[in-house]
Design an enzyme around this catalytic site. Structure first.
Site, PDB file in Angstrom:
ATOM      1  N   ALA A  62       0.818  -1.218   0.000  1.00 13.70           N
ATOM      2  CA  ALA A  62       0.000   0.000   0.000  1.00 13.70           C
ATOM      3  C   ALA A  62       0.850   1.265   0.000  1.00 13.70           C
ATOM      4  O   ALA A  62       0.362   2.333  -0.344  1.00 13.70           O
ATOM      5  CB  ALA A  62      -0.905  -0.009   1.223  1.00 13.70           C
ATOM      6  N   LYS A  63       2.108   1.149   0.412  1.00 12.91           N
ATOM      7  CA  LYS A  63       3.048   2.287   0.443  1.00 12.91           C
ATOM      8  C   LYS A  63       2.446   3.507   1.143  1.00 12.91           C
ATOM      9  O   LYS A  63       2.538   4.623   0.661  1.00 12.91           O
ATOM     10  CB  LYS A  63       3.532   2.614  -0.970  1.00 12.91           C
ATOM     11  CG  LYS A  63       4.203   1.405  -1.646  1.00 12.91           C
ATOM     12  CD  LYS A  63       4.831   1.718  -2.979  1.00 12.91           C
ATOM     13  CE  LYS A  63       5.556   0.521  -3.568  1.00 12.91           C
ATOM     14  NZ  LYS A  63       4.696  -0.579  -4.020  1.00 12.91           N
ATOM     15  N   ARG A  64       1.855   3.287   2.306  1.00  8.10           N
ATOM     16  CA  ARG A  64       1.220   4.366   3.039  1.00  8.10           C
ATOM     17  C   ARG A  64       2.215   5.120   3.916  1.00  8.10           C
ATOM     18  O   ARG A  64       3.363   4.685   4.076  1.00  8.10           O
ATOM     19  CB  ARG A  64       0.088   3.803   3.911  1.00  8.10           C
ATOM     20  CG  ARG A  64      -1.055   3.155   3.129  1.00  8.10           C
ATOM     21  CD  ARG A  64      -1.777   4.151   2.251  1.00  8.10           C
ATOM     22  NE  ARG A  64      -3.060   3.625   1.773  1.00  8.10           N
ATOM     23  CZ  ARG A  64      -3.265   3.021   0.602  1.00  8.10           C
ATOM     24  NH1 ARG A  64      -2.261   2.853  -0.242  1.00  8.10           N
ATOM     25  NH2 ARG A  64      -4.472   2.596   0.266  1.00  8.10           N
TER      26      ARG A  64
END
Lengths: 277, 277
Positions: free
Chosen positions: B95-97
């Protein structure tokens, strides 16, 4: 939306206020919890009460994702409500996305086409091909994290590079050379007004989305002293908690309006003092 | 899941393969398009055909978000299917949050609690308080972007700091001092095997999630030569397109199995050559 239209709205409303729609159901009025979609109901009333005082709304997608599929439905209804009723409003999906090229294209389509936001926030760490797919959309804007106002913001953003420039300045400077960089804006936190001076030397005309005024302690006057651009204003000042949680009672929308009004009045004065509007 | 359990699975299966579930309906077999939920149906068949050859699955959330609420439903069904049928599998929400503290907590809850993933990928740009909320979850893992394999990966990650160290090394070194850093893993692209040597000097024991082997040109042997840790292996090698799109026909799941089998056989040999399993 175009920059000219956004600037026109700012001058008309004498406001460059963005309201952050970061809805946490533990902080919203309890009487809304019995409605079918409390998040949307809350947003709708906040928007109806403040749309004439603000030029932009910014839902942070984390607050919607946290409620799963129901949360995404609330986000969908919120953006549709704004687009249908207040098409002059500039909308920002605060999603902080960024991935390899073809994956960023998927995110860009999700936010610009399916949800029809005017802009989305992105993270710069993965470089050019993680951001350019967003920039490729005409009349849509990509707001890249540059200098954030959180506690750890300077952990990496403030690190000096071998050329003695801090990383955030390198990020801004480099990104302005990318394809379609006229569609770039930057997130710059309001923690220290002096930072805006250095940023304006690199990005004199770019719009800056500024969180951290109010609840996080930044000063509106300070930011404007160094950040305001006399031609296109170039600032969107975000306030979330200070406006939307001004009251937890049934008067929450009215209380939000009063807080938004206070900020709008300060902005009108700043614009007048600078002979802008 | 604990690291000990993950390492145990790797030794048992003689595989440190992660299959990327990046489902793009323009690339999936057309006979699935008539099913009620083509994305889930595709994933289910891929998982059933490869679960004994892989230790991890990694859906990239962008591919699900791109289909709106229906996409999130497919993601929800996919993770539930894995957790119910193959609880020994390590699951990664790609998700690369990353956001300010309280917002990162919302994301962490969404992925670790609501969706019940074992791990999530995050971006480091906003610093300590954007990542520590993820690290606070026991027996859950936070996989931080360090050195990515995309074209623009080195735009900022490769910039030398004033101490002559590239940014990605600073990011790894600094993050290992954060609270609960034993729950950290790193994304390191496979583009140049030599990079793994320098990274292992800073993070000798950390698990590294490695995209870019196969379709993106990285070499499995090269990565293992410098990246393999003889105690806990410390590598999860991801392949997405090379496996899931091995065939666009009705035999897609079988074709995926054959490709996964090839990688697993190479991994078994590497483990044996290193006297690990």
């Amino acid at each position: 939306m175009t920059i000219t239209e956004l600037v026109g709205e700012i001058k008309k409303k004498k406001s460059f206020l963005c309201v952050g729609l970061d809805v946490d159901l533990t902080k919203t009025p309890s009487h809304l919890l019995n409605t079918e979609d409390p998040i949307f109901e809350f947003n709708k009333q906040i928007i109806d009460a403040t749309h004439h005082l603000a030029v932009a709304y910014k839902p942070n997608t984390a607050f919607y994702e946290a409620y799963g599929i129901k949360g995404w439905q609330s986000l969908d209804k919120t953006i549709n409500y704004i687009n249908q009723n207040y098409p002059e409003i500039f909308t920002i999906a605060d999603a902080k996305r960024g991935d390899i090229g073809n994956t960023s294209t998927m995110y860009a389509k999700a936010f610009f086409e399916d949800l029809n936001f005017d802009s989305v926030t992105v993270a710069p760490y993965m470089g050019s091909d993680s951001v350019e797919p967003f920039l490729a959309f005409k009349d849509k804007f990509t707001i890249m994290l540059a200098l954030t106002s959180n506690k750890g913001g300077l952990d990496f953003q403030g690190k000096d590079l071998i050329n003695n420039k801090p990383l955030y300045k390198e990020v801004i400077k480099t990104s302005l050379t990318w394809n379609n960089s006229e569609n770039l804006m930057f997130v710059v936190g309001a923690t220290k007004a002096e930072y805006f001076k250095g940023i304006r030397e690199i990005a004199p005309n770019s719009f800056l989305l500024v969180p951290g005024v109010g609840a996080q302690g930044g000063s509106l006057e300070g930011v404007c002293e160094f950040g305001l651009n006399k031609e296109n204003i170039g600032l969107l000042i975000n306030s979330s908690r200070g406006i939307i949680y001004a009251s937890k009672g049934e008067d929450f929308a009215n209380a939000a309006q009063i807080e938004a009004q206070k900020l709008q009045a300060q902005m009108a004065k700043i614009l007048a003092d600078n002979n802008i509007a």
